[in-house]
Design an enzyme around this catalytic site. Structure first.
Site, mmCIF file in Angstrom:
data_model
loop_
_atom_site.group_PDB
_atom_site.id
_atom_site.type_symbol
_atom_site.label_atom_id
_atom_site.label_comp_id
_atom_site.label_asym_id
_atom_site.label_seq_id
_atom_site.Cartn_x
_atom_site.Cartn_y
_atom_site.Cartn_z
ATOM 1 N N GLY A 1 1.970 2.520 -2.205
ATOM 2 C CA GLY A 1 2.189 3.325 -3.784
ATOM 3 C C GLY A 1 3.556 2.697 -4.727
ATOM 4 O O GLY A 1 4.366 3.552 -6.020
ATOM 5 N N ASP B 1 3.845 0.954 -14.329
ATOM 6 C CA ASP B 1 4.672 -0.381 -13.666
ATOM 7 C C ASP B 1 4.934 -1.389 -13.780
ATOM 8 O O ASP B 1 6.246 -1.791 -13.913
ATOM 9 C CB ASP B 1 3.042 -0.414 -12.920
ATOM 10 C CG ASP B 1 2.920 0.961 -12.074
ATOM 11 O OD1 ASP B 1 3.162 2.017 -11.676
ATOM 12 O OD2 ASP B 1 1.700 0.933 -10.903
ATOM 13 N N GLY C 1 1.153 -1.097 -0.017
ATOM 14 C CA GLY C 1 0.476 -0.165 -0.393
ATOM 15 C C GLY C 1 0.693 1.220 -0.155
ATOM 16 O O GLY C 1 0.173 2.315 0.041
#
Length: 385
Positions: A122, A170, A120
């Protein structure tokens, strides 16, 4: 194999004979947020924090994936892949599904996954999970995929099985990064340049708000739709426009009366952020870290006020950093609504800054702040067993 596990899964771990070991990293993004799904520019890199995968073929049609981090087991028949009601399982199942869609055959396999990524925060643990699995299955079953294929498999798995309409950044950073570099990625053409990440006496420091967010359930997909509405309005008179990448500031102003004020804000931010990425690359190439820091602060302001994906905790940390001369720049990083700020800070100032920020954050929000430095590193790769 020193993996702590429940008695329920201890036999699986004890009998595991590793054929292949893969590390798949998280990523940072220096600048260029929410531009990837708008076919814009981004400046990410893999970091020195990983998910570790161990693989073995088992000669059956059954796949057994054990998460040592969460002590959870996923089991499914490779010939009966379907979505799960458990989100973490869909990252796995989506990758297998995408491999099969591409007419490649895999058999049953066993896999142990250990994550060393802060959840969590990022830094895209989801892309690391998808790409590490795809990379490993490509090697174990000799599927013949190129690296860019693995990137696209990870992205499509997230679109189809997870439900997040993410861009390609990503997964690209997780697979394609090289040690000591950041990637200037053109998300429209998928062309990229490796830019030396020479920060001199400065380091990349991440401050984790420890406010969790779920992109599939958040406003992420709403932002995608808002940007698409601007493209649709402009394309009526400019059919060549397929994304915000093809939009000029003049085009945007010409349709201002035809779109919502909010949609105009979103598009304006994206156009400005693309310009900031290009300026940031030039600053990095010339060693002008002060200007790079200025662009980072400007990026955060746009994310906070125009794109509206920040939150009180992220804004507090970005503002707090401005009190310290040792910090050249800071901004929220990732999808938003929580996660980390990324800070460019002199190495001699890290300890004091983290101490002060942790205290102030705790007093303000009653939440413990965590932090870690990140080093530009190699993308997904096999490692010695």
């Amino acid at each position: 194999m020193s993996i702590k596990t429940s008695s329920l899964h201890s036999e699986f771990v004890a009998n595991f004979k590793t054929e292949l070991k893969v590390t798949s990293p998280g990523r940072i993004n220096l600048i260029g947020e929410h531009t990837d799904y708008n076919n814009g520019f981004v400046l990410p890199t893999a970091i020195d924090k990983h998910i570790v995968f161990q693989f073995q073929k088992n000669g059956t049609d059954i796949c057994n994936i054990y998460s040592a981090t969460f002590d959870k087991m996923l089991q499914f028949n490779v010939n009966e892949v379907k979505q799960s009601d458990k989100e973490w399982e869909n990252y796995i199942l989506g990758v297998v599904n995408q491999i099969q869609i591409r007419n490649k055959t895999i058999g049953g396999f066993d896999c142990i996954i250990e994550s060393y990524l802060p959840m969590g925060s990022g830094i895209s643990s989801s892309a690391a999970l998808e790409c590490g699995l795809a990379y490993g299955l490509n090697e174990v079953f000799e599927l013949g995929f190129e690296k860019i294929d693995l990137v696209k498999i990870g992205q499509k798995a997230e679109h189809t099985f997870v439900g997040t309409q993410c861009g390609i950044m990503d997964q690209f950073a997780s697979v394609m990064s090289e040690k000591g570099h950041v990637i200037l990625l053109d998300c429209q053409s998928i062309e990229h340049q490796l830019i030396p990440a020479d920060f001199g006496d400065y380091q990349v420091l991440l401050l984790n708000t420890n406010v969790s967010h779920n992109l599939a359930d958040s406003a992420y997909n709403t932002r995608v739709a808002e940007c698409a509405s601007v493209v649709a309005a402009i394309a009526k008179n400019n059919p060549e426009v397929k994304s915000l990448r093809n939009v000029s500031f003049k085009m945007l102003e010409d349709v201002k009366g035809e779109i919502t004020t909010i949609a105009h804000q979103r598009a304006k931010y994206v156009l400005e952020e693309n310009e900031r990425v290009e300026k940031a690359v030039q600053a990095l190439k010339s060693g002008d870290l002060k200007s790079l820091g200025i662009y980072m602060y400007s990026s955060h302001k746009g994310l906070q006020n125009d794109y509206e994906v920040s939150c009180a905790e992220l804004d507090f940390l970005a503002d707090f950093s401005k009190k310290y001369d040792q910090v050249l720049g800071a901004r929220m990083m990732g999808g938003g609504f929580g996660g980390c700020t990324i800070n460019l800070i002199h190495k001699n100032g890290v300890e004091e800054f983290v101490k002060d920020a942790t205290k102030a954050y705790k007093e303000k929000f009653k939440i413990d702040l965590t932090s870690f430095t990140a080093v530009p590193s190699q993308g997904t790769a096999t490692v010695a067993i």
